[in-house]
Design a protein around this motif. Structure first.
Motif, PDB file in Angstrom:
ATOM      1  N   GLY A  51     -17.829 -11.293  22.765  1.00  0.00           N
ATOM      2  CA  GLY A  51     -17.677 -11.692  24.159  1.00  0.00           C
ATOM      3  C   GLY A  51     -16.750 -12.880  24.308  1.00  0.00           C
ATOM      4  O   GLY A  51     -15.679 -12.943  23.707  1.00  0.00           O
ATOM      5  N   ASP A  52     -17.162 -13.853  25.123  1.00  0.00           N
ATOM      6  CA  ASP A  52     -16.341 -15.034  25.400  1.00  0.00           C
ATOM      7  C   ASP A  52     -16.536 -16.154  24.385  1.00  0.00           C
ATOM      8  O   ASP A  52     -15.893 -17.188  24.471  1.00  0.00           O
ATOM      9  CB  ASP A  52     -16.665 -15.590  26.793  1.00  0.00           C
ATOM     10  N   ALA A  53     -17.437 -15.966  23.450  1.00  0.00           N
ATOM     11  CA  ALA A  53     -17.720 -17.015  22.464  1.00  0.00           C
ATOM     12  C   ALA A  53     -16.589 -17.110  21.441  1.00  0.00           C
ATOM     13  O   ALA A  53     -15.764 -16.207  21.311  1.00  0.00           O
ATOM     14  CB  ALA A  53     -19.031 -16.713  21.753  1.00  0.00           C
ATOM     15  N   VAL A  54     -16.558 -18.225  20.740  1.00  0.00           N
ATOM     16  CA  VAL A  54     -15.552 -18.446  19.696  1.00  0.00           C
ATOM     17  C   VAL A  54     -16.289 -18.807  18.415  1.00  0.00           C
ATOM     18  O   VAL A  54     -16.934 -19.842  18.335  1.00  0.00           O
ATOM     19  CB  VAL A  54     -14.572 -19.574  20.092  1.00  0.00           C
ATOM     20  N   ALA A  55     -16.201 -17.918  17.430  1.00  0.00           N
ATOM     21  CA  ALA A  55     -16.845 -18.157  16.141  1.00  0.00           C
ATOM     22  C   ALA A  55     -15.907 -18.858  15.179  1.00  0.00           C
ATOM     23  O   ALA A  55     -16.340 -19.599  14.306  1.00  0.00           O
ATOM     24  CB  ALA A  55     -17.310 -16.845  15.531  1.00  0.00           C
ATOM     25  N   LEU A  56     -14.600 -18.594  15.333  1.00  0.00           N
ATOM     26  CA  LEU A  56     -13.590 -19.142  14.428  1.00  0.00           C
ATOM     27  C   LEU A  56     -12.448 -19.755  15.227  1.00  0.00           C
ATOM     28  O   LEU A  56     -11.984 -19.166  16.206  1.00  0.00           O
ATOM     29  CB  LEU A  56     -13.024 -18.036  13.531  1.00  0.00           C
ATOM     30  N   SER A  57     -11.995 -20.899  14.778  1.00  0.00           N
ATOM     31  CA  SER A  57     -10.817 -21.519  15.395  1.00  0.00           C
ATOM     32  C   SER A  57      -9.561 -20.817  14.888  1.00  0.00           C
ATOM     33  O   SER A  57      -9.610 -20.044  13.928  1.00  0.00           O
ATOM     34  CB  SER A  57     -10.768 -23.006  15.038  1.00  0.00           C
ATOM     35  N   SER A  58      -8.437 -21.109  15.498  1.00  0.00           N
ATOM     36  CA  SER A  58      -7.179 -20.519  15.014  1.00  0.00           C
ATOM     37  C   SER A  58      -6.887 -20.993  13.594  1.00  0.00           C
ATOM     38  O   SER A  58      -6.330 -20.247  12.785  1.00  0.00           O
ATOM     39  CB  SER A  58      -6.026 -20.837  15.958  1.00  0.00           C
ATOM     40  N   GLU A  59      -7.291 -22.225  13.250  1.00  0.00           N
ATOM     41  CA  GLU A  59      -7.123 -22.723  11.885  1.00  0.00           C
ATOM     42  C   GLU A  59      -7.995 -21.947  10.902  1.00  0.00           C
ATOM     43  O   GLU A  59      -7.572 -21.641   9.789  1.00  0.00           O
ATOM     44  CB  GLU A  59      -7.438 -24.221  11.800  1.00  0.00           C
ATOM     45  N   ASP A  60      -9.229 -21.631  11.329  1.00  0.00           N
ATOM     46  CA  ASP A  60     -10.122 -20.821  10.496  1.00  0.00           C
ATOM     47  C   ASP A  60      -9.497 -19.456  10.232  1.00  0.00           C
ATOM     48  O   ASP A  60      -9.494 -18.966   9.103  1.00  0.00           O
ATOM     49  CB  ASP A  60     -11.480 -20.613  11.170  1.00  0.00           C
ATOM     50  N   GLU A  61      -8.968 -18.846  11.279  1.00  0.00           N
ATOM     51  CA  GLU A  61      -8.343 -17.532  11.142  1.00  0.00           C
ATOM     52  C   GLU A  61      -7.137 -17.587  10.220  1.00  0.00           C
ATOM     53  O   GLU A  61      -6.941 -16.696   9.391  1.00  0.00           O
ATOM     54  CB  GLU A  61      -7.959 -16.980  12.508  1.00  0.00           C
ATOM     55  N   GLU A  62      -6.345 -18.636  10.335  1.00  0.00           N
ATOM     56  CA  GLU A  62      -5.187 -18.782   9.446  1.00  0.00           C
ATOM     57  C   GLU A  62      -5.635 -18.947   7.998  1.00  0.00           C
ATOM     58  O   GLU A  62      -5.001 -18.409   7.077  1.00  0.00           O
ATOM     59  CB  GLU A  62      -4.322 -19.967   9.878  1.00  0.00           C
ATOM     60  N   SER A  63      -6.717 -19.666   7.776  1.00  0.00           N
ATOM     61  CA  SER A  63      -7.242 -19.828   6.414  1.00  0.00           C
ATOM     62  C   SER A  63      -7.665 -18.485   5.835  1.00  0.00           C
ATOM     63  O   SER A  63      -7.364 -18.182   4.681  1.00  0.00           O
ATOM     64  CB  SER A  63      -8.437 -20.785   6.404  1.00  0.00           C
ATOM     65  N   LEU A  64      -8.373 -17.675   6.618  1.00  0.00           N
ATOM     66  CA  LEU A  64      -8.781 -16.354   6.145  1.00  0.00           C
ATOM     67  C   LEU A  64      -7.565 -15.490   5.841  1.00  0.00           C
ATOM     68  O   LEU A  64      -7.515 -14.801   4.816  1.00  0.00           O
ATOM     69  CB  LEU A  64      -9.683 -15.666   7.174  1.00  0.00           C
ATOM     70  N   ARG A  65      -6.584 -15.538   6.709  1.00  0.00           N
ATOM     71  CA  ARG A  65      -5.343 -14.778   6.506  1.00  0.00           C
ATOM     72  C   ARG A  65      -4.669 -15.204   5.207  1.00  0.00           C
ATOM     73  O   ARG A  65      -4.251 -14.363   4.402  1.00  0.00           O
ATOM     74  CB  ARG A  65      -4.429 -15.014   7.704  1.00  0.00           C
ATOM     75  N   ALA A  66      -4.598 -16.500   4.979  1.00  0.00           N
ATOM     76  CA  ALA A  66      -3.947 -17.026   3.769  1.00  0.00           C
ATOM     77  C   ALA A  66      -4.711 -16.644   2.503  1.00  0.00           C
ATOM     78  O   ALA A  66      -4.110 -16.463   1.445  1.00  0.00           O
ATOM     79  CB  ALA A  66      -3.808 -18.547   3.868  1.00  0.00           C
ATOM     80  N   MET A  67      -6.032 -16.514   2.610  1.00  0.00           N
ATOM     81  CA  MET A  67      -6.843 -16.108   1.454  1.00  0.00           C
ATOM     82  C   MET A  67      -6.654 -14.637   1.113  1.00  0.00           C
ATOM     83  O   MET A  67      -6.989 -14.210   0.012  1.00  0.00           O
ATOM     84  CB  MET A  67      -8.333 -16.346   1.749  1.00  0.00           C
ATOM     85  N   GLY A  68      -6.183 -13.841   2.076  1.00  0.00           N
ATOM     86  CA  GLY A  68      -5.981 -12.422   1.830  1.00  0.00           C
ATOM     87  C   GLY A  68      -6.920 -11.499   2.581  1.00  0.00           C
ATOM     88  O   GLY A  68      -6.941 -10.300   2.321  1.00  0.00           O
ATOM     89  N   TRP A  69      -7.706 -12.034   3.522  1.00  0.00           N
ATOM     90  CA  TRP A  69      -8.579 -11.200   4.335  1.00  0.00           C
ATOM     91  C   TRP A  69      -7.729 -10.409   5.325  1.00  0.00           C
ATOM     92  O   TRP A  69      -6.763 -10.924   5.877  1.00  0.00           O
ATOM     93  CB  TRP A  69      -9.584 -12.059   5.100  1.00  0.00           C
TER      94      TRP A  69
END
Length: 160
Positions: A51-69
């Motif tokens: 919904g409208d909630a935010v579980a991950l910040s854009s920095e969190d998402e970038e970290s996951l992307r960089a890890m290979g998720w």
């Protein structure tokens, strides 16, 4: 999560299709889809299906992307995910899941974790993605309640 390799390894040799969900006190989670064939999907919560909630910040998402998720997408893959097929993949998934838990979600080794496992029926007439989509548990209500409670300074909800 210290025994994550043992947990996933034992579930992979089970003859059933198993889902394991590890939920933290803030309702964020990691989850796993395991098949006796050795196929494994690990997932980390995303903002896509809450919904409208935010579980991950854009920095969190970038970290996951960089890890290979792999990035979330509508349908059977609404969370950040990694897939594997053998023991080497299992060890890589364990390593990256632990990194996601500690580095991205900010959990500590002593934090509480509610771990649930359940069997999923996967008829041979449907695809793996269809089975995963049908078994997915959405937690809109919990997250919406959390969002609605933000800013309240009482015992009913978190404070900002």
């Amino acid at each position: 999560m210290a025994n994550l390799p043992e947990l996933l390894g034992s579930l992979l040799v089970d003859q059933r299709c198993i889902v394991a969900i590890g939920e933290f006190s803030d309702f964020r989670y990691v989850q796993f889809w395991l098949e006796s064939t050795g196929y494994l999907v690990a997932e980390v919560i995303s903002n896509l299906n809450i919904g409208d909630a935010v579980a991950l910040s854009s920095e969190d998402e970038e970290s996951l992307r960089a890890m290979g998720w792999s990035e979330p997408s509508p349908g059977p893959n609404p969370n950040w995910r990694i897939e594997g097929h053998d023991v080497a993949d299992l060890m890589r998934i364990v390593r990256l899941t632990k990194r996601a838990i500690y580095e991205v979600l900010g959990e500590q080794p002593g934090n509480s974790l509610d771990l649930r496992t359940f069997e999923v029926s996967r008829p041979s007439v449907i695809s793996r993605d269809e089975a995963r989509e049908e078994s997915r548990v959405y937690i809109h209500e919990q997250w919406q309640s959390l969002v609605d409670g933000l800013g309240r300074d009482d015992e009913d909800g978190p404070t900002t």
